[in-house]
Write an enzyme that holds these catalytic residues in place. Structure first.
Site: not given
Length: 486
Positions: A97, A314
């Site tokens: 992440d 992201d």
């Protein structure tokens, strides 16, 4: 057959097995896998927006992380890796992440933590008492102060340093911080690694709620590669083990890809500066968007950073989110070449259509232009995903997420980032990328020696194989050896 020859063949078999096991063990670093299994599984679409919403609630060595999974919306829409913690060492599968900071794993006797996963991976729970090197982190320790950026009035001396994370869909994990040995695979040669241990502070999840405990997407935790001092990357850098530079190349074709810590010397990557007004994400200045070479007619302030966050890069988000004005123009212009196509809505949110030709021939490239002349082309096969034969859905999404000042945000996820090497250089506060074959290899620099070494692609979600010998061939070889012995 005499006993001497029998013993020799048994000895040969044992040596073969030992050598085979060494081959299996070698070149293992961070392995990553995608969480929604099965290309073309339409049922996975219902999980995408919730997944993306949850994503946005929050001596220098080079290291190689083996990856699995892929970013396709009809697959897992998540990459995970296998990490090793504790003494004796135990393996855990955690989501990679770039949009969060801390590493956390499920802990022993965790309330509502998952115990099984549809990803075909074994789930583990970290047991502090079972690791001889594990220790709790108390409120008076420096790491705890760095979590809150200052001493917390709610954290008293002598008590455990606790954490709680709530995601956009209401899912929540809470627990306390511990410190233990973490095994890393340090790059020591071309496609070669050796084990390196480091002491890492991480979260021990004692309680969960919401989708985090869902068996359909369950992993053992999350490893954050954000910019905060609490991230694994920052902890390794502060101990002098690595530079704060990492890169990933997510393979949308074969799954898995490349994930490495260290300075990339090949391929060369063009860069743009990171914005400093939001250190929780990786944000850049987006100037324009063109569709098929035609610039959109957009308000000059639509991507205005002002007090907001700019455009967020992201890799943990599956889709791409655009402000309403930009979204409408992108979709309208991409459909101009196909005026006779009729669209329909799938699961009340995805605009889809039937198309039997090659999408790259029938639709335009969408290109994002950033400050410093850096561009990001997104091809039709990236932003259109096939949910079943000849039925395609559009990955561009109308941004429903709002910043604190009420402005719509722009966010580019896996849809735009797959099949590109993305380099995050926190030393110089830049980010860059280049189109790349993510099933090949890159070259990283060993700071201690100045040597450059190749780091190859991995896919731990692929079928088990050993240097090209598949399981069936391996079993047949073993049977043949036993027949010789007998």
């Amino acid at each position: 057959m005499d006993s001497g020859r029998r013993r020799m063949r048994w000895a040969f078999l044992m040596l073969f097995l030992v050598d085979l096991m060494c081959v299996v063990k070698g070149n293992v670093v961070f392995e990553v896998h995608h969480k929604y299994g099965g290309r073309g599984e339409k049922a996975a679409l219902s999980s995408l927006r919730a997944h993306d919403s949850r994503r946005h609630g929050r001596m220098l060595a080079s290291m190689d992380f083996q990856l699995g999974g892929d970013g396709s919306p009809t697959n897992a829409a998540l990459y995970y890796t296998k990490i090793t913690i504790g003494t004796p060492p135990v393996d855990y599968h955690v989501q990679v992440d770039t949009g969060s900071d801390i590493l956390w794993v499920n802990c022993h006797n965790c309330l509502r933590c998952p115990t099984k996963s549809d990803l075909n991976i074994p789930l583990q729970q970290y047991d502090l008492k079972a690791s001889s090197t594990g220790k709790t982190i108390s409120c008076d320790q420096a790491f705890c102060a760095s979590v809150f950026n200052a001493p917390s009035s709610d954290c008293k001396v002598g008590f455990n340093c606790e954490y709680a994370i709530t995601y956009g869909d209401g899912s929540r994990t809470e627990g306390y911080f511990v410190r233990d040995y973490f095994r890393f695979d340090q790059v020591t040669g071309n496609l070669l690694t050796s084990a390196m241990n480091g002491s890492i502070a991480f979260g021990c999840s004692a309680k969960q709620s919401g989708e985090l405990g869902s068996s359909s997407e369950a992993v053992d935790g999350i490893i954050g590669f954000g910019q905060a001092n609490t991230s694994v990357l920052s902890q390794l850098a502060s101990s002098g083990k690595v530079k704060k530079i990492f890169s990933h190349c997510l393979d949308s074709y074969k799954g898995g890809g490349i994930f490495a810590i260290g300075e990339v010397v090949q391929p060369k990557v063009n860069r743009t500066k990171l914005l400093q007004n939001d250190r929780q994400h990786y944000n850049v200045v987006l100037k324009d968007i063109d569709v098929g070479g035609q610039l959109l007619n957009l308000p000059t302030d639509i991507f205005d950073t002002g007090s907001s966050t700019g455009t967020i890069i992201d890799s943990g988000t599956t889709l791409a989110y655009l402000p309403n004005n930009a979204y409408q123009q992108v979709v309208d212009k991409m459909m101009v070449q196909q005026p006779n196509l009729k669209t329909h809505i799938v699961e009340q949110q995805f605009k889809c259509f039937y198309y039997s030709e090659n999408v790259d021939d029938g639709f335009p490239v969408v290109t994002f232009h950033f400050e410093g002349g850096l561009s990001l082309p997104v091809y039709p096969h990236d932003y259109l995903f096939e949910v079943r034969d000849t039925e395609y859905c559009i990955g561009w999404q109308n941004s429903e997420m709002q910043t604190k000042d009420g402005k719509e945000i722009t966010l580019l996820g896996d849809l735009a980032l797959s099949d590109k090497l993305i380099l995050y250089d926190l030393e110089n506060q830049t980010i860059g990328w280049t189109q790349y074959n993510c099933s090949s290899s890159i070259k990283v620099k060993d700071e201690a020696t100045g040597n450059t070494y190749a780091v190859g692609a991995h896919n731990i979600s692929a079928a088990f194989n050993v240097s090209g010998v598949n399981v069936l061939s391996f079993l047949l070889l073993i049977v043949a050896l036993f027949n010789l012995i007998e």
